[in-house]
Design an enzyme around this catalytic site. Structure first.
Site, short mmCIF file in Angstrom:
data_model
loop_
_atom_site.label_atom_id
_atom_site.label_comp_id
_atom_site.label_asym_id
_atom_site.label_seq_id
_atom_site.Cartn_x
_atom_site.Cartn_y
_atom_site.Cartn_z
N CYS A 224 0.84 -1.21 0.00
CA CYS A 224 0.00 0.00 0.00
C CYS A 224 0.88 1.26 0.00
O CYS A 224 1.71 1.45 0.89
CB CYS A 224 -0.91 -0.02 1.23
N CYS B 164 0.54 3.30 3.20
CA CYS B 164 1.25 2.66 4.33
C CYS B 164 2.76 2.90 4.21
O CYS B 164 3.45 3.10 5.21
CB CYS B 164 0.93 1.16 4.39
N ASP C 204 -1.10 16.35 -1.53
CA ASP C 204 -1.37 15.47 -2.66
C ASP C 204 -0.33 15.74 -3.75
O ASP C 204 -0.01 16.89 -4.07
CB ASP C 204 -2.79 15.71 -3.21
N THR D 290 -8.46 5.58 -6.25
CA THR D 290 -7.29 4.96 -6.89
C THR D 290 -6.32 4.36 -5.88
O THR D 290 -5.47 3.54 -6.26
CB THR D 290 -6.53 5.97 -7.77
N ASN E 41 -13.26 9.60 -1.91
CA ASN E 41 -13.68 8.79 -3.05
C ASN E 41 -13.66 7.32 -2.66
O ASN E 41 -12.72 6.85 -2.02
CB ASN E 41 -12.74 9.03 -4.23
N HIS F 19 -8.77 7.61 2.69
CA HIS F 19 -8.15 8.94 2.74
C HIS F 19 -9.20 10.00 2.47
O HIS F 19 -10.18 9.77 1.78
CB HIS F 19 -7.01 9.06 1.73
N GLY G 165 -14.13 6.82 -8.00
CA GLY G 165 -12.83 7.27 -8.49
C GLY G 165 -11.69 7.01 -7.52
O GLY G 165 -10.64 7.65 -7.59
P1 AMP Z 1 -8.14 8.83 -4.88
O1 AMP Z 1 -7.98 8.91 -6.38
O2 AMP Z 1 -9.35 9.51 -4.35
O3 AMP Z 1 -7.99 7.40 -4.39
O4 AMP Z 1 -6.96 9.68 -4.28
C1 AMP Z 1 -5.65 9.24 -4.27
C2 AMP Z 1 -4.80 10.49 -4.27
O5 AMP Z 1 -3.50 10.12 -3.85
C3 AMP Z 1 -4.65 11.13 -5.67
O6 AMP Z 1 -5.17 12.47 -5.61
C4 AMP Z 1 -3.15 11.09 -5.91
O7 AMP Z 1 -2.67 12.25 -6.54
C5 AMP Z 1 -2.59 10.94 -4.50
N1 AMP Z 1 -1.30 10.27 -4.42
C6 AMP Z 1 -0.96 9.09 -4.97
N2 AMP Z 1 0.32 8.78 -4.65
C7 AMP Z 1 0.77 9.80 -3.88
C8 AMP Z 1 2.01 10.08 -3.23
N3 AMP Z 1 3.06 9.25 -3.32
N4 AMP Z 1 2.13 11.23 -2.51
C9 AMP Z 1 1.09 12.08 -2.43
N5 AMP Z 1 -0.11 11.87 -3.00
C10 AMP Z 1 -0.26 10.75 -3.72
ZN ZN Z 2 -2.39 1.24 3.62
#
Ligand code: AMP
Ligand code: ZN
Length: 114
Positions: free
Chosen positions: A4, A7, A30, A95, A87, A100, A93
């Site tokens: 993860c 994590c 972000d 990802t 999300n 979070h 959406g």
């Molecule tokens: P979601 O698409 O709602 O699951 O949000 C995941 C968010 O995590 C996205 O806005 C990504 O830009 C952000 N994200 C993914 N990897 C990282 C990272 N290493 N550091 C900071 N933000 C991240």
């Molecule tokens: Zn995790």
């Protein structure tokens, strides 16, 4: 959880721009901001999605919102307003499968979202 990304950020294995940290939660910028202020607030406990929350997670989720409130003051968006979004699942959406909360602000935000 081993694979993860969030994590790994909690463990310091992936760098992040930290905004706030305590025993229960971590907040960091972000990596792909959608607004002038875009930070994520996450429980340190790995929970895959809101679908997986249990009653014992209530305390940390409530704490997320208290921390969010303090962060909005710290980042100067408390008075102008902001949005907190979580999300969930494919249509939502999501990802990253670690619960979070996006905290967005610093400009007028569109509603409804696209
Ligand atoms: P979601 O698409 O709602 O699951 O949000 C995941 C968010 O995590 C996205 O806005 C990504 O830009 C952000 N994200 C993914 N990897 C990282 C990272 N290493 N550091 C900071 N933000 C991240
Ligand atoms: Zn995790």
């Amino acid at each position: 959880m081993e694979d993860c990304v969030f994590c790994k950020i909690i463990k310091g294995e992936i760098p992040s721009e930290k905004i706030y940290e305590d025993d229960l939660v971590l907040s960091f910028k972000d990596i792909n901001p959608g607004a002038p202020v875009h930070v994520l607030i996450i429980p340190k406990k790995h929970i895959s999605s809101i679908n997986d929350l249990t009653e014992e997670d209530s305390k940390v989720i409530a704490h997320v919102f208290m921390v969010a409130k303090e962060i909005t003051k710290k980042l100067g968006i408390a008075d102008t307003g902001y949005r907190i979004v979580s999300n969930t699942g494919e249509n939502g959406g999501q990802t990253v499968p670690h619960v979070h909360f996006h905290l967005l602000g610093g400009r007028s935000l569109n509603w409804p979202p696209g």
